[in-house]
Design a protein around this motif. Structure first.
Motif, mmCIF file in Angstrom:
data_model
loop_
_atom_site.group_PDB
_atom_site.id
_atom_site.type_symbol
_atom_site.label_atom_id
_atom_site.label_comp_id
_atom_site.label_asym_id
_atom_site.label_seq_id
_atom_site.Cartn_x
_atom_site.Cartn_y
_atom_site.Cartn_z
ATOM 1 N N CYS A 119 99.738 20.086 31.810
ATOM 2 C CA CYS A 119 98.907 21.304 31.750
ATOM 3 C C CYS A 119 97.970 21.228 30.540
ATOM 4 C CB CYS A 119 99.782 22.546 31.652
ATOM 5 S SG CYS A 119 98.791 24.041 31.459
ATOM 6 N N VAL A 165 96.182 23.425 29.135
ATOM 7 C CA VAL A 165 96.099 24.609 28.261
ATOM 8 C C VAL A 165 97.486 25.131 27.858
ATOM 9 C CG1 VAL A 165 93.836 25.358 29.064
ATOM 10 C CG2 VAL A 165 95.860 26.104 30.301
ATOM 11 N N ALA A 224 99.954 26.244 29.550
ATOM 12 C CA ALA A 224 100.306 27.513 30.198
ATOM 13 C C ALA A 224 101.709 27.493 30.797
ATOM 14 C CB ALA A 224 99.281 27.845 31.278
ATOM 15 N N ILE A 225 102.380 26.342 30.737
ATOM 16 C CA ILE A 225 103.717 26.254 31.335
ATOM 17 C C ILE A 225 104.755 26.160 30.225
ATOM 18 C CG2 ILE A 225 105.211 24.933 32.893
ATOM 19 C CD1 ILE A 225 102.702 23.917 34.288
ATOM 20 N N CYS A 257 96.822 30.519 32.433
ATOM 21 C CA CYS A 257 96.541 29.555 33.507
ATOM 22 C C CYS A 257 95.075 29.657 33.930
ATOM 23 C CB CYS A 257 97.455 29.824 34.698
ATOM 24 S SG CYS A 257 97.088 28.773 36.111
ATOM 25 N N GLY A 273 93.880 27.813 36.465
ATOM 26 C CA GLY A 273 93.799 27.461 37.880
ATOM 27 C C GLY A 273 93.237 26.080 38.156
ATOM 28 N N ILE A 285 96.078 21.027 38.145
ATOM 29 C CA ILE A 285 96.525 19.680 37.759
ATOM 30 C C ILE A 285 98.044 19.559 37.914
ATOM 31 C CG2 ILE A 285 96.766 18.106 35.767
ATOM 32 C CD1 ILE A 285 93.993 19.085 34.862
ATOM 33 N N CYS A 286 98.757 20.624 37.553
ATOM 34 C CA CYS A 286 100.230 20.578 37.594
ATOM 35 C C CYS A 286 100.765 20.349 39.011
ATOM 36 C CB CYS A 286 100.811 21.851 36.996
ATOM 37 S SG CYS A 286 100.176 23.347 37.756
HETATM 38 S S1 SF4 Z 1 96.974 25.295 37.218
HETATM 39 FE FE1 SF4 Z 1 98.756 24.378 36.243
HETATM 40 S S2 SF4 Z 1 97.938 22.808 34.866
HETATM 41 FE FE2 SF4 Z 1 96.230 24.157 35.403
HETATM 42 S S3 SF4 Z 1 96.186 25.689 33.783
HETATM 43 FE FE3 SF4 Z 1 97.440 26.560 35.433
HETATM 44 S S4 SF4 Z 1 99.520 25.974 34.875
HETATM 45 FE FE4 SF4 Z 1 98.162 24.677 33.656
#
Ligand code: SF4
Ligand code: SF4
Length: 169
Positions: free
Chosen positions: A125, A127, A129-130, A145, A147, A150-151
């Motif tokens: 991730c 940023v 965000a996880i 997140c 969006g 990538i995860c």
């Molecule tokens: S979609 Fe997944 S990888 Fe992308 S910012 Fe959100 S949590 Fe992180």
């Protein structure tokens, strides 16, 4: 003990040499690129087609790249960059408003009961965000997140799902 002292002295010496070199030969950065970069959201999500916000800012200035590639930044970011660079933004913004009204933003959610805690998603991730420790359940902090999705490609149990959310720009 002697080895630790020798390595400490070497580290100090190398640190001193690097600082001195940086002082004598400072790395020159283009202030305009820095300004454009500071407008970008710093999500580092690569949705613009570049490795991150700074490379995209560099491409705008050095390669005349279009200013409408940052999806998370949307119209607001395009306007600010165009204003900074004295570009006429009416056409680009008009096109974006027509095509993407309302802009569909997506975030993701982890199906926690199927999460095996491998932590691969978190390590990819851009940023952070996880959250979650290795071998424990992970979860997505929605506010952070962007969006980028990538995860999704790194989850071995396919337990990350996209949430669609409409927001007007
Ligand atoms: S979609 Fe997944 S990888 Fe992308 S910012 Fe959100 S949590 Fe992180
Ligand atoms: S799409 Fe926007 S936020 Fe994502 S890396 Fe490119 S400039 Fe940064």
């Amino acid at each position: 003990m002697i080895i630790i002292t020798v390595f400490s002295l070497l580290s100090f010496l190398l640190g001193f040499i690097l600082s001195y070199t940086n002082y004598i030969f400072p790395i020159k950065t283009d202030p305009v690129i820095n300004k454009v970069n500071s407008i970008l959201p710093q999500s580092q999500c690569a949705q613009c087609g570049y490795a991150g916000c700074y490379p995209y800012a560099k491409a705008i200035i050095e390669k005349n790249e279009k200013t409408d590639k940052c999806i998370p930044g949307g119209v607001e970011v395009i306007s600010k960059i165009n204003k900074l660079l004295n570009l006429n933004d009416s056409i680009e913004i008009e096109e974006i408003n027509v095509q993407n009204t309302p802009v569909v933003y997506t975030t993701v959610k982890i199906d926690e009961k199927n999460c095996v805690g491998c932590s691969k998603c978190a390590s990819f991730c851009p940023v952070d965000a996880i959250v979650g420790a290795p071998s424990f359940m992970h979860t997505v902090v929605q506010e952070f997140c962007t969006g980028c999705n990538i995860c999704l490609f790194h989850c071995p149990t396919n337990c990350i799902k996209i949430i669609k959310e409409d927001r007007l720009c």
